[in-house]
Design a protein around this motif. Sequence first.
Motif, mmCIF file in Angstrom:
data_model
loop_
_atom_site.group_PDB
_atom_site.id
_atom_site.type_symbol
_atom_site.label_atom_id
_atom_site.label_comp_id
_atom_site.label_asym_id
_atom_site.label_seq_id
_atom_site.Cartn_x
_atom_site.Cartn_y
_atom_site.Cartn_z
ATOM 1 N N PHE A 197 0.820 -1.212 0.000
ATOM 2 C CA PHE A 197 0.000 0.000 0.000
ATOM 3 C C PHE A 197 0.857 1.265 0.000
ATOM 4 O O PHE A 197 0.444 2.293 -0.547
ATOM 5 C CB PHE A 197 -0.955 -0.017 1.194
ATOM 6 C CG PHE A 197 -2.189 -0.832 0.950
ATOM 7 C CD1 PHE A 197 -3.297 -0.267 0.354
ATOM 8 C CD2 PHE A 197 -2.223 -2.167 1.284
ATOM 9 C CE1 PHE A 197 -4.442 -1.025 0.104
ATOM 10 C CE2 PHE A 197 -3.353 -2.938 1.048
ATOM 11 C CZ PHE A 197 -4.463 -2.364 0.451
ATOM 12 N N VAL A 198 2.035 1.210 0.593
ATOM 13 C CA VAL A 198 2.949 2.359 0.512
ATOM 14 C C VAL A 198 3.365 2.580 -0.938
ATOM 15 O O VAL A 198 3.454 3.728 -1.414
ATOM 16 C CB VAL A 198 4.185 2.143 1.412
ATOM 17 C CG1 VAL A 198 5.272 3.170 1.092
ATOM 18 C CG2 VAL A 198 3.794 2.248 2.879
ATOM 19 N N GLU A 199 3.614 1.503 -1.677
ATOM 20 C CA GLU A 199 3.957 1.633 -3.102
ATOM 21 C C GLU A 199 2.795 2.224 -3.893
ATOM 22 O O GLU A 199 3.006 2.991 -4.843
ATOM 23 C CB GLU A 199 4.351 0.280 -3.675
ATOM 24 C CG GLU A 199 5.757 -0.164 -3.284
ATOM 25 C CD GLU A 199 6.255 -1.309 -4.136
ATOM 26 O OE1 GLU A 199 5.409 -2.027 -4.704
ATOM 27 O OE2 GLU A 199 7.478 -1.488 -4.245
ATOM 28 N N ASN A 200 1.549 1.869 -3.515
ATOM 29 C CA ASN A 200 0.390 2.456 -4.192
ATOM 30 C C ASN A 200 0.307 3.955 -3.928
ATOM 31 O O ASN A 200 -0.059 4.741 -4.810
ATOM 32 C CB ASN A 200 -0.900 1.781 -3.709
ATOM 33 C CG ASN A 200 -1.049 0.374 -4.245
ATOM 34 O OD1 ASN A 200 -0.468 0.021 -5.263
ATOM 35 N ND2 ASN A 200 -1.813 -0.453 -3.547
ATOM 36 N N LEU A 201 0.631 4.346 -2.702
ATOM 37 C CA LEU A 201 0.556 5.763 -2.350
ATOM 38 C C LEU A 201 1.667 6.567 -3.001
ATOM 39 O O LEU A 201 1.446 7.703 -3.447
ATOM 40 C CB LEU A 201 0.641 5.917 -0.823
ATOM 41 C CG LEU A 201 -0.634 5.668 -0.029
ATOM 42 C CD1 LEU A 201 -0.327 5.605 1.462
ATOM 43 C CD2 LEU A 201 -1.654 6.762 -0.312
ATOM 44 N N VAL A 202 2.876 5.974 -3.045
ATOM 45 C CA VAL A 202 4.043 6.679 -3.598
ATOM 46 C C VAL A 202 4.666 5.793 -4.682
ATOM 47 O O VAL A 202 5.628 5.063 -4.424
ATOM 48 C CB VAL A 202 5.069 7.001 -2.500
ATOM 49 C CG1 VAL A 202 6.151 7.927 -3.049
ATOM 50 C CG2 VAL A 202 4.407 7.609 -1.284
ATOM 51 N N PRO A 203 4.107 5.821 -5.895
ATOM 52 C CA PRO A 203 4.603 4.928 -6.960
ATOM 53 C C PRO A 203 6.072 5.148 -7.303
ATOM 54 O O PRO A 203 6.724 4.246 -7.837
ATOM 55 C CB PRO A 203 3.701 5.284 -8.153
ATOM 56 C CG PRO A 203 2.492 5.915 -7.555
ATOM 57 C CD PRO A 203 2.968 6.626 -6.336
ATOM 58 N N SER A 204 6.596 6.316 -6.979
ATOM 59 C CA SER A 204 7.993 6.606 -7.340
ATOM 60 C C SER A 204 8.986 5.845 -6.467
ATOM 61 O O SER A 204 10.183 5.812 -6.775
ATOM 62 C CB SER A 204 8.262 8.109 -7.226
ATOM 63 O OG SER A 204 8.012 8.561 -5.904
ATOM 64 N N ILE A 205 8.505 5.249 -5.381
ATOM 65 C CA ILE A 205 9.403 4.469 -4.520
ATOM 66 C C ILE A 205 9.822 3.197 -5.251
ATOM 67 O O ILE A 205 8.991 2.362 -5.600
ATOM 68 C CB ILE A 205 8.716 4.098 -3.184
ATOM 69 C CG1 ILE A 205 8.471 5.350 -2.352
ATOM 70 C CG2 ILE A 205 9.574 3.112 -2.389
ATOM 71 C CD1 ILE A 205 7.810 5.073 -1.014
ATOM 72 N N GLN A 206 11.093 3.047 -5.481
ATOM 73 C CA GLN A 206 11.614 1.872 -6.190
ATOM 74 C C GLN A 206 12.298 0.932 -5.186
ATOM 75 O O GLN A 206 13.481 0.635 -5.289
ATOM 76 C CB GLN A 206 12.592 2.311 -7.279
ATOM 77 C CG GLN A 206 11.997 3.235 -8.319
ATOM 78 C CD GLN A 206 10.868 2.565 -9.108
ATOM 79 O OE1 GLN A 206 10.968 1.394 -9.486
ATOM 80 N NE2 GLN A 206 9.802 3.305 -9.348
ATOM 81 N N VAL A 207 11.532 0.506 -4.202
ATOM 82 C CA VAL A 207 12.040 -0.383 -3.154
ATOM 83 C C VAL A 207 11.129 -1.605 -3.076
ATOM 84 O O VAL A 207 9.900 -1.453 -3.075
ATOM 85 C CB VAL A 207 12.080 0.340 -1.785
ATOM 86 C CG1 VAL A 207 12.596 -0.604 -0.690
ATOM 87 C CG2 VAL A 207 12.931 1.588 -1.855
ATOM 88 N N PRO A 208 11.680 -2.809 -3.030
ATOM 89 C CA PRO A 208 10.843 -4.004 -2.925
ATOM 90 C C PRO A 208 9.951 -3.976 -1.678
ATOM 91 O O PRO A 208 10.318 -3.403 -0.647
ATOM 92 C CB PRO A 208 11.871 -5.148 -2.838
ATOM 93 C CG PRO A 208 13.102 -4.604 -3.470
ATOM 94 C CD PRO A 208 13.109 -3.140 -3.148
ATOM 95 N N ASP A 209 8.770 -4.599 -1.793
ATOM 96 C CA ASP A 209 7.819 -4.624 -0.679
ATOM 97 C C ASP A 209 8.451 -5.156 0.599
ATOM 98 O O ASP A 209 8.179 -4.653 1.695
ATOM 99 C CB ASP A 209 6.610 -5.501 -1.034
ATOM 100 C CG ASP A 209 5.783 -4.927 -2.160
ATOM 101 O OD1 ASP A 209 6.005 -3.745 -2.500
ATOM 102 O OD2 ASP A 209 4.919 -5.646 -2.692
ATOM 103 N N ALA A 210 9.285 -6.179 0.469
ATOM 104 C CA ALA A 210 9.861 -6.818 1.654
ATOM 105 C C ALA A 210 10.718 -5.849 2.452
ATOM 106 O O ALA A 210 10.737 -5.900 3.699
ATOM 107 C CB ALA A 210 10.689 -8.041 1.247
ATOM 108 N N TYR A 211 11.422 -4.940 1.789
ATOM 109 C CA TYR A 211 12.284 -4.001 2.504
ATOM 110 C C TYR A 211 11.462 -2.912 3.185
ATOM 111 O O TYR A 211 11.799 -2.475 4.297
ATOM 112 C CB TYR A 211 13.309 -3.395 1.542
ATOM 113 C CG TYR A 211 14.350 -4.394 1.094
ATOM 114 C CD1 TYR A 211 15.392 -4.767 1.932
ATOM 115 C CD2 TYR A 211 14.258 -5.001 -0.160
ATOM 116 C CE1 TYR A 211 16.340 -5.696 1.522
ATOM 117 C CE2 TYR A 211 15.198 -5.938 -0.585
ATOM 118 C CZ TYR A 211 16.237 -6.284 0.270
ATOM 119 O OH TYR A 211 17.157 -7.210 -0.128
ATOM 120 N N ILE A 212 10.388 -2.473 2.531
ATOM 121 C CA ILE A 212 9.475 -1.525 3.187
ATOM 122 C C ILE A 212 8.852 -2.190 4.409
ATOM 123 O O ILE A 212 8.727 -1.582 5.482
ATOM 124 C CB ILE A 212 8.384 -1.056 2.211
ATOM 125 C CG1 ILE A 212 9.008 -0.330 1.018
ATOM 126 C CG2 ILE A 212 7.382 -0.153 2.921
ATOM 127 C CD1 ILE A 212 8.009 0.049 -0.057
#
Length: 475
Positions: free
Chosen positions: A129-144
């Motif tokens: 959901f963080v990736e959905n909010l900030v699509p510019s984040i190029q970090v894998p889900d597992a690290y978030i």
Amino acid sequence: MIQPIFSMEDARLETLGYRQELSRKLRSRDVLGLAIANVSPTMAVLLLTSGVFSIGGTFAIGADAVLAIVVVLISMCLGEMGSLFPVAGGMYSLIRFVLPAPLAFIALFNYLIQGVILPASIALGIGQFVENLVPSIQVPDAYIALIAVAIAVAIALVRVEMGAFVTMAMVAVELLVLGTVTIAAWLHPHQALLQVTFHPVALVGQHLVPVTMGMMAASLAPAFNIINGYDATLGFSEELMGGPRTLARTVRVAAITAAIAIVVPLTSAVISAPDLGAFFRSPSPVIESVQASLGPNFRIVLDIGVCIALFNSMLVYFMYFGRVFYTTGRDQLWWASANRLISHINRFRSPAWCVMFLALPTAVLLFLSQLNWLIIFSGTVTTVVYFFIGLAAIWSRRKFANEVPPYRMPMWPLAPGIVVLFTAFAIATQEFQYLVGEFVLSGMALAFFAASRWWWRKGTQVFTESSVEKQRLDG
């Protein structure tokens, strides 16, 4: 006026073989907030319901309505036994005091595995959901997810009242989001309530078909994962002010609040779905329904609400199961050096090592592909624990016939009898692969029970003896 209550509770713990080591500073509303955060109605409605929709279609409404009744009955059982055994071990402690030791070990292993699987699945959800909010984040889900786990653990290691304050603020935001979703859904109804409830349909292939009895039965155990977590009230029993009757009342209020906060929005989402076929095909059906009612821009509000709900729930899981794990050390369940470490309290009066021991396997699971299977399996282990709670609620009246609990449940033995029969049916109708997983987990529990009795603790107290008796023998 408060000190005598403290003394009474401390004396009760002494009777059960424990010293008051945790900080008794939480009011009923604080513990209620922690329990509702653990339930996480927003997460339950927006995410966890998708599994039940995929199996039972619109019978998800009926399944959760039935489960809501069972949840209230379970809370009655928890209230009576919790008032009799107000120990931080939660449902594990209740089972440990009442049922034979091998069954208590099986319940414990089913209980603790949730404290690893569920935080891992929640953390991965935060990453998505963080990736959905900030699509510019190029970090894998597992690290978030790993960062979210680290923050939650840091909060869980400090004073419990700080964790309670954080969760109360987040619960308020959760309920605001759910209330908005519910009202908006009823402003744009597309399905008839009676039709979808009493004539449920599900998506099979590309067609909507009537739900069969088999599909209904198979959806019951996964539904236990939706209205679940209100038992966290018991994990903070040694930090709650007000005595055992307050504890019993709080767990009942938590269960009723959780049921209402989940069943009403879930039903509303089905009612507002323009196309049930598209609704069931969506990986997040409720979010699909809300977007149809309020437009795609409202997705940002949902994403923020879900992130808050997920983090809130993960934080309480670490706090709650950390206290359960801490209690196993006080019960001398493991080998001597492990017991000393597990039962250690840090300067903030928090079971820090226990939280860390749960966080480490949680972090590992973030990078494993089998997590989805474990998430579904967690519904089975949850049902098994509630089955033991029903048994314990019946057994305790006979085993402790000379003790009058501060709170006596109404409808005894009907209430625990229904819990036992319902959970037994839900377990029996699970898929074979999850039953195999349960047999493996139970085998591991029995192996540890044998080890605790004949190896680690040879010549010392066995699990079925109380700590008070051990102290008497040592003296």
